[in-house]
Design a protein around this motif. Structure first.
Motif, PDB file in Angstrom:
ATOM      1  N   ASN A  51       0.826  -1.208   0.000  1.00  0.00           N
ATOM      2  CA  ASN A  51       0.000   0.000   0.000  1.00  0.00           C
ATOM      3  C   ASN A  51       0.862   1.261   0.000  1.00  0.00           C
ATOM      4  O   ASN A  51       0.465   2.294   0.552  1.00  0.00           O
ATOM      5  N   GLY A  52       2.044   1.153  -0.610  1.00  0.00           N
ATOM      6  CA  GLY A  52       2.951   2.287  -0.645  1.00  0.00           C
ATOM      7  C   GLY A  52       2.468   3.392  -1.563  1.00  0.00           C
ATOM      8  O   GLY A  52       1.630   3.190  -2.452  1.00  0.00           O
ATOM      9  N   VAL A  53       3.015   4.585  -1.342  1.00  0.00           N
ATOM     10  CA  VAL A  53       2.591   5.765  -2.107  1.00  0.00           C
ATOM     11  C   VAL A  53       2.837   5.571  -3.598  1.00  0.00           C
ATOM     12  O   VAL A  53       1.941   5.756  -4.432  1.00  0.00           O
ATOM     13  N   MET A  54       4.072   5.182  -3.960  1.00  0.00           N
ATOM     14  CA  MET A  54       4.411   5.021  -5.377  1.00  0.00           C
ATOM     15  C   MET A  54       3.685   3.825  -5.988  1.00  0.00           C
ATOM     16  O   MET A  54       3.294   3.870  -7.156  1.00  0.00           O
ATOM     17  N   THR A  55       3.501   2.767  -5.202  1.00  0.00           N
ATOM     18  CA  THR A  55       2.801   1.586  -5.718  1.00  0.00           C
ATOM     19  C   THR A  55       1.367   1.924  -6.109  1.00  0.00           C
ATOM     20  O   THR A  55       0.905   1.585  -7.211  1.00  0.00           O
ATOM     21  N   ILE A  56       0.653   2.615  -5.215  1.00  0.00           N
ATOM     22  CA  ILE A  56      -0.741   2.992  -5.494  1.00  0.00           C
ATOM     23  C   ILE A  56      -0.809   3.971  -6.663  1.00  0.00           C
ATOM     24  O   ILE A  56      -1.678   3.863  -7.544  1.00  0.00           O
ATOM     25  N   LEU A  57       0.133   4.927  -6.691  1.00  0.00           N
ATOM     26  CA  LEU A  57       0.147   5.920  -7.764  1.00  0.00           C
ATOM     27  C   LEU A  57       0.376   5.260  -9.120  1.00  0.00           C
ATOM     28  O   LEU A  57      -0.340   5.544 -10.103  1.00  0.00           O
ATOM     29  N   LEU A  58       1.341   4.349  -9.207  1.00  0.00           N
ATOM     30  CA  LEU A  58       1.649   3.674 -10.467  1.00  0.00           C
ATOM     31  C   LEU A  58       0.513   2.740 -10.888  1.00  0.00           C
ATOM     32  O   LEU A  58       0.255   2.569 -12.081  1.00  0.00           O
ATOM     33  N   LYS A  59      -0.164   2.146  -9.908  1.00  0.00           N
ATOM     34  CA  LYS A  59      -1.331   1.310 -10.231  1.00  0.00           C
ATOM     35  C   LYS A  59      -2.458   2.147 -10.813  1.00  0.00           C
ATOM     36  O   LYS A  59      -3.099   1.763 -11.800  1.00  0.00           O
ATOM     37  N   ASN A  60      -2.714   3.323 -10.212  1.00  0.00           N
ATOM     38  CA  ASN A  60      -3.790   4.185 -10.706  1.00  0.00           C
ATOM     39  C   ASN A  60      -3.493   4.710 -12.105  1.00  0.00           C
ATOM     40  O   ASN A  60      -4.403   4.881 -12.926  1.00  0.00           O
ATOM     41  N   VAL A  61      -2.209   4.978 -12.374  1.00  0.00           N
ATOM     42  CA  VAL A  61      -1.827   5.455 -13.702  1.00  0.00           C
ATOM     43  C   VAL A  61      -1.888   4.317 -14.719  1.00  0.00           C
ATOM     44  O   VAL A  61      -2.065   4.553 -15.922  1.00  0.00           O
ATOM     45  N   GLY A  62      -1.737   3.079 -14.244  1.00  0.00           N
ATOM     46  CA  GLY A  62      -1.793   1.920 -15.134  1.00  0.00           C
ATOM     47  C   GLY A  62      -0.442   1.422 -15.592  1.00  0.00           C
ATOM     48  O   GLY A  62      -0.363   0.601 -16.507  1.00  0.00           O
ATOM     49  N   LEU A  63       0.628   1.901 -14.953  1.00  0.00           N
ATOM     50  CA  LEU A  63       1.967   1.472 -15.362  1.00  0.00           C
ATOM     51  C   LEU A  63       2.316   0.095 -14.825  1.00  0.00           C
ATOM     52  O   LEU A  63       3.104  -0.638 -15.439  1.00  0.00           O
ATOM     53  N   ILE A  64       1.787  -0.255 -13.657  1.00  0.00           N
ATOM     54  CA  ILE A  64       2.035  -1.578 -13.090  1.00  0.00           C
ATOM     55  C   ILE A  64       0.722  -2.176 -12.602  1.00  0.00           C
ATOM     56  O   ILE A  64      -0.238  -1.444 -12.318  1.00  0.00           O
ATOM     57  N   GLU A  65       0.700  -3.491 -12.492  1.00  0.00           N
ATOM     58  CA  GLU A  65      -0.459  -4.170 -11.923  1.00  0.00           C
ATOM     59  C   GLU A  65      -0.204  -4.535 -10.465  1.00  0.00           C
ATOM     60  O   GLU A  65      -1.009  -4.258  -9.587  1.00  0.00           O
ATOM     61  N   THR A  66       0.926  -5.175 -10.214  1.00  0.00           N
ATOM     62  CA  THR A  66       1.313  -5.534  -8.848  1.00  0.00           C
ATOM     63  C   THR A  66       2.818  -5.353  -8.702  1.00  0.00           C
ATOM     64  O   THR A  66       3.573  -5.478  -9.678  1.00  0.00           O
ATOM     65  N   PHE A  67       3.226  -5.051  -7.483  1.00  0.00           N
ATOM     66  CA  PHE A  67       4.665  -4.977  -7.176  1.00  0.00           C
ATOM     67  C   PHE A  67       4.846  -5.339  -5.714  1.00  0.00           C
ATOM     68  O   PHE A  67       4.177  -4.785  -4.842  1.00  0.00           O
ATOM     69  N   ASP A  68       5.749  -6.269  -5.446  1.00  0.00           N
ATOM     70  CA  ASP A  68       6.004  -6.725  -4.085  1.00  0.00           C
ATOM     71  C   ASP A  68       7.441  -6.385  -3.719  1.00  0.00           C
ATOM     72  O   ASP A  68       8.381  -6.949  -4.274  1.00  0.00           O
ATOM     73  N   VAL A  69       7.605  -5.434  -2.800  1.00  0.00           N
ATOM     74  CA  VAL A  69       8.944  -5.023  -2.392  1.00  0.00           C
ATOM     75  C   VAL A  69       9.661  -6.129  -1.635  1.00  0.00           C
ATOM     76  O   VAL A  69      10.888  -6.100  -1.483  1.00  0.00           O
ATOM     77  N   TYR A  70       8.912  -7.126  -1.143  1.00  0.00           N
ATOM     78  CA  TYR A  70       9.508  -8.233  -0.402  1.00  0.00           C
ATOM     79  C   TYR A  70       9.917  -9.386  -1.325  1.00  0.00           C
ATOM     80  O   TYR A  70      10.474 -10.379  -0.855  1.00  0.00           O
ATOM     81  N   SER A  71       9.646  -9.259  -2.605  1.00  0.00           N
ATOM     82  CA  SER A  71      10.030 -10.297  -3.559  1.00  0.00           C
ATOM     83  C   SER A  71      11.509 -10.173  -3.899  1.00  0.00           C
ATOM     84  O   SER A  71      12.201  -9.244  -3.473  1.00  0.00           O
ATOM     85  N   ARG A  72      12.006 -11.108  -4.727  1.00  0.00           N
ATOM     86  CA  ARG A  72      13.409 -11.072  -5.134  1.00  0.00           C
ATOM     87  C   ARG A  72      13.711  -9.800  -5.932  1.00  0.00           C
ATOM     88  O   ARG A  72      14.758  -9.168  -5.724  1.00  0.00           O
ATOM     89  N   ALA A  73      12.787  -9.413  -6.804  1.00  0.00           N
ATOM     90  CA  ALA A  73      12.993  -8.196  -7.603  1.00  0.00           C
ATOM     91  C   ALA A  73      12.998  -6.961  -6.714  1.00  0.00           C
ATOM     92  O   ALA A  73      13.803  -6.038  -6.917  1.00  0.00           O
ATOM     93  N   GLY A  74      12.109  -6.937  -5.703  1.00  0.00           N
ATOM     94  CA  GLY A  74      12.064  -5.795  -4.794  1.00  0.00           C
ATOM     95  C   GLY A  74      13.327  -5.670  -3.967  1.00  0.00           C
ATOM     96  O   GLY A  74      13.874  -4.568  -3.799  1.00  0.00           O
ATOM     97  N   LEU A  75      13.818  -6.803  -3.447  1.00  0.00           N
ATOM     98  CA  LEU A  75      15.067  -6.781  -2.675  1.00  0.00           C
ATOM     99  C   LEU A  75      16.244  -6.386  -3.556  1.00  0.00           C
ATOM    100  O   LEU A  75      17.140  -5.657  -3.113  1.00  0.00           O
ATOM    101  N   MET A  76      16.239  -6.856  -4.812  1.00  0.00           N
ATOM    102  CA  MET A  76      17.311  -6.503  -5.733  1.00  0.00           C
ATOM    103  C   MET A  76      17.325  -4.998  -5.996  1.00  0.00           C
ATOM    104  O   MET A  76      18.390  -4.367  -6.036  1.00  0.00           O
ATOM    105  N   LEU A  77      16.137  -4.418  -6.145  1.00  0.00           N
ATOM    106  CA  LEU A  77      16.030  -2.981  -6.347  1.00  0.00           C
ATOM    107  C   LEU A  77      16.556  -2.225  -5.138  1.00  0.00           C
ATOM    108  O   LEU A  77      17.311  -1.248  -5.272  1.00  0.00           O
ATOM    109  N   MET A  78      16.188  -2.676  -3.948  1.00  0.00           N
ATOM    110  CA  MET A  78      16.606  -2.002  -2.726  1.00  0.00           C
ATOM    111  C   MET A  78      18.121  -2.073  -2.527  1.00  0.00           C
ATOM    112  O   MET A  78      18.771  -1.071  -2.225  1.00  0.00           O
ATOM    113  N   TYR A  79      18.685  -3.269  -2.722  1.00  0.00           N
ATOM    114  CA  TYR A  79      20.125  -3.434  -2.510  1.00  0.00           C
ATOM    115  C   TYR A  79      20.937  -2.693  -3.574  1.00  0.00           C
ATOM    116  O   TYR A  79      21.999  -2.134  -3.279  1.00  0.00           O
ATOM    117  N   THR A  80      20.458  -2.694  -4.804  1.00  0.00           N
ATOM    118  CA  THR A  80      21.156  -1.942  -5.853  1.00  0.00           C
ATOM    119  C   THR A  80      21.129  -0.452  -5.542  1.00  0.00           C
ATOM    120  O   THR A  80      22.128   0.254  -5.753  1.00  0.00           O
TER     121      THR A  80
END
Length: 236
Positions: free
Chosen positions: A140-169
């Motif tokens: 329910n993050g600010v950017m997640t909800i904003l990007l969903k409303n705009v239609g750029l993403i459907e779902t994003f999980d910051v706790y997933s492998r991709a989310g952790l990779m983004l955070m560590y990078t």
């Protein structure tokens, strides 16, 4: 003639004594630093290393290592930590190289402002960084909800492998930029002009001249970034 030789020998002896005294003084100055290294780095490491070979009865044993290699959970945790550290290090290194090159091309006034910002971001890691990512890119993050409303993403999980990779990078970038930025001062602009005169382009310049000149420092930065990523790993 003999007197002259004696004078020269006495001068050499006196110079040698002075150098020895200077070395002794330098060593005495380093004693507090060496003491701190022994207390806070070597002693804990040796204590942990020796304890790893002791069982619950303080007897020499390899039970701890057997347990590690037999436990699927621990092996998977180690593999995930290594994968996350290696990939985030490589991605962070590539982005940092491009960022450091671009930063080097800025004017001095803009360069100082960006370096100040990078210095601040380099201390923004750990729990504060994780909390910031949860607020921005959580379920329910600010950017997640904003990007969903705009239609750029459907779902994003910051706790997933991709989310952790983004955070560590992300938290690797300030460290990489600070370490790589000074390297580009070693590149003389005339070198590229010479390569161009000889018929080579930008790619040939960086392949044959630029990267080889900075290779040792780049590898050193990569090792520091990898250690930085591994240092933030926690196996639960």
């Amino acid at each position: 003639m003999e007197n002259i030789l004696k004078l020269e020998k006495s001068k050499k002896v006196s110079i040698t004594k002075i150098k020895i005294k200077e070395h002794h003084k330098a060593f005495l100055i380093l004693i507090p630093f060496i003491t701190l290294i022994i207390m806070f780095l070597l002693s804990p490491f040796l204590s942990t290393f020796i304890s790893s070979f002791l069982n619950e009865y303080n007897e020499f044993s390899l039970e701890n290592y057997e347990y590690i290699f037999k436990s699927r959970f621990i092996k998977q945790s180690i593999f995930n930590s290594l994968e996350l550290s290696i990939v985030s290090t490589l991605l962070g290194l590539l982005i940092s190289l491009q960022g450091a090159y671009s930063l080097n091309k800025l004017k001095n006034s803009s360069k100082k402002s960006v370096l100040l910002l990078i210095n601040m971001l380099s201390n923004f890691s750990g729990i504060p960084l994780a909390f910031a990512f949860i607020i921005l890119l959580g379920s329910n993050g600010v950017m997640t909800i904003l990007l969903k409303n705009v239609g750029l993403i459907e779902t994003f999980d910051v706790y997933s492998r991709a989310g952790l990779m983004l955070m560590y990078t992300y938290f690797q970038l300030p460290l990489g930029l600070l370490l790589l930025y000074p390297l580009f001062d070693r590149i003389d602009p005339q070198w590229q002009e010479i390569v161009n005169i000889l018929g080579g382009g930008t790619f040939i310049f960086w392949k044959r001249v630029g990267i080889p000149v900075m290779l040792k420092e780049i590898l050193g930065t990569m090792l520091i970034m990898f250690a930085n990523a591994m240092g933030h790993m926690h196996v639960h």
